[in-house]
Design an enzyme around this catalytic site. Structure first.
Site, PDB file in Angstrom:
ATOM      1  N   ARG A   1      30.483  36.790   7.352  1.00 48.18           N
ATOM      2  CA  ARG A   1      31.771  37.479   7.335  1.00 48.18           C
ATOM      3  C   ARG A   1      31.674  38.704   8.230  1.00 48.18           C
ATOM      4  O   ARG A   1      30.751  39.492   8.109  1.00 48.18           O
ATOM      5  CB  ARG A   1      32.082  37.906   5.889  1.00 48.18           C
ATOM      6  CG  ARG A   1      33.082  39.047   5.721  1.00 48.18           C
ATOM      7  CD  ARG A   1      34.508  38.538   5.770  1.00 48.18           C
ATOM      8  NE  ARG A   1      35.432  39.652   5.847  1.00 48.18           N
ATOM      9  CZ  ARG A   1      36.086  40.168   4.815  1.00 48.18           C
ATOM     10  NH1 ARG A   1      35.907  39.696   3.605  1.00 48.18           N
ATOM     11  NH2 ARG A   1      36.946  41.148   4.987  1.00 48.18           N
TER      12      ARG A   1
ATOM     13  N   ASP B   1      36.688  38.369  -3.757  1.00 49.68           N
ATOM     14  CA  ASP B   1      37.308  39.551  -4.365  1.00 49.68           C
ATOM     15  C   ASP B   1      37.280  39.451  -5.884  1.00 49.68           C
ATOM     16  O   ASP B   1      37.622  38.408  -6.443  1.00 49.68           O
ATOM     17  CB  ASP B   1      38.780  39.678  -3.935  1.00 49.68           C
ATOM     18  CG  ASP B   1      38.925  40.150  -2.496  1.00 49.68           C
ATOM     19  OD1 ASP B   1      38.072  40.936  -2.049  1.00 49.68           O
ATOM     20  OD2 ASP B   1      39.879  39.734  -1.833  1.00 49.68           O
TER      21      ASP B   1
ATOM     22  N   ASP C   1      36.218  35.415   1.891  1.00 49.84           N
ATOM     23  CA  ASP C   1      36.580  36.613   1.136  1.00 49.84           C
ATOM     24  C   ASP C   1      36.171  36.364  -0.301  1.00 49.84           C
ATOM     25  O   ASP C   1      36.522  35.321  -0.853  1.00 49.84           O
ATOM     26  CB  ASP C   1      38.105  36.743   1.122  1.00 49.84           C
ATOM     27  CG  ASP C   1      38.586  37.952   1.878  1.00 49.84           C
ATOM     28  OD1 ASP C   1      37.771  38.832   2.167  1.00 49.84           O
ATOM     29  OD2 ASP C   1      39.789  37.998   2.164  1.00 49.84           O
TER      30      ASP C   1
ATOM     31  N   ARG D   1      38.600  35.503   8.455  1.00 45.52           N
ATOM     32  CA  ARG D   1      37.261  35.637   7.911  1.00 45.52           C
ATOM     33  C   ARG D   1      36.749  34.321   7.354  1.00 45.52           C
ATOM     34  O   ARG D   1      37.528  33.490   6.896  1.00 45.52           O
ATOM     35  CB  ARG D   1      37.182  36.745   6.854  1.00 45.52           C
ATOM     36  CG  ARG D   1      37.965  36.608   5.589  1.00 45.52           C
ATOM     37  CD  ARG D   1      39.421  37.013   5.677  1.00 45.52           C
ATOM     38  NE  ARG D   1      39.710  38.250   6.364  1.00 45.52           N
ATOM     39  CZ  ARG D   1      39.999  39.378   5.755  1.00 45.52           C
ATOM     40  NH1 ARG D   1      39.991  39.449   4.446  1.00 45.52           N
ATOM     41  NH2 ARG D   1      40.303  40.431   6.441  1.00 45.52           N
TER      42      ARG D   1
END
Length: 199
Positions: free
Chosen positions: A115, A129, A127, A124
């Site tokens: 990334r 999160d 991710d 990207r």
């Protein structure tokens, strides 16, 4: 030198190791539930999502309990057609890691998939999160909980609702109501794609 002492099988276990094991035993009896959002729009997106899920499962003190269906989403904040679409998914985990360690693990997984954070809203590979961690509500700038924009992102709310129909976003209310409020424009369920729950 006494031959018994040189035998590695009778070496005393270092106190620090004993403390770590004891601490793990204590915390493992009380794992916390957390929700993690995954997104990819570069390379083999499905393979990357599965790789991230497997990497989460391989984390000590973490177990993946549920994996959502895959959703395809138009990228945020960029001109339509200038980036590939995202594949998004949500995983529900049980973990004994504190939020800060979970954040570090997520960032390590992102780095493992190369990334690159060159631009805001940039494409990207992956991710990772943290959407929510137990019922924690925190304004810590390093890790705001729940995720400060989760309540307005259909690509988080829709897959989360699939795996937890009664889900609540701490401080924001029912995920079903939040999703109804934002709608599912440009967030498409991909029934032809499937992610595996790790063995």
């Amino acid at each position: 030198m006494n031959s018994i002492q040189s035998d590695p099988t009778v070496q005393p276990v270092p106190a620090s190791v004993v403390e770590q094991v004891d601490a793990a035993d204590v915390t493992l009896s009380n794992p916390k539930r957390a929700v993690i959002s995954l997104g990819s729009n570069l390379g083999n997106r499905l393979e990357t999502l599965q790789g991230a899920i497997d990497a989460l499962e391989d984390t000590p003190g973490l177990r993946v309990k549920a994996v959502s269906p895959v959703y395809e989403t138009e990228p945020w904040g960029v001109e339509p057609g200038t980036q590939p679409s995202y594949f998004n998914a949500v995983v529900v985990i049980k973990t004994t890691l504190p939020p800060s360690s979970l954040l570090e693990r997520g960032q390590a997984i992102e780095e493992a998939f190369d990334r690159v954070r060159e631009e805001r809203w940039g494409p990207r590979t992956i991710d990772v999160d943290i959407v929510a961690y137990a019922d924690v509500v925190s304004d810590d700038p390093a890790l705001t909980l729940p995720h400060p924009r989760a309540h307005e992102r259909a690509f988080v709310l829709a897959p989360w609702l699939d795996v937890e129909p009664g889900a609540q976003l701490p401080g924001r209310g029912a995920v079903a109501q939040l999703l109804a409020g934002v709608g599912q424009h440009n967030v498409l369920a991909r029934a032809d794609l499937e992610l595996r729950l790790p063995e």
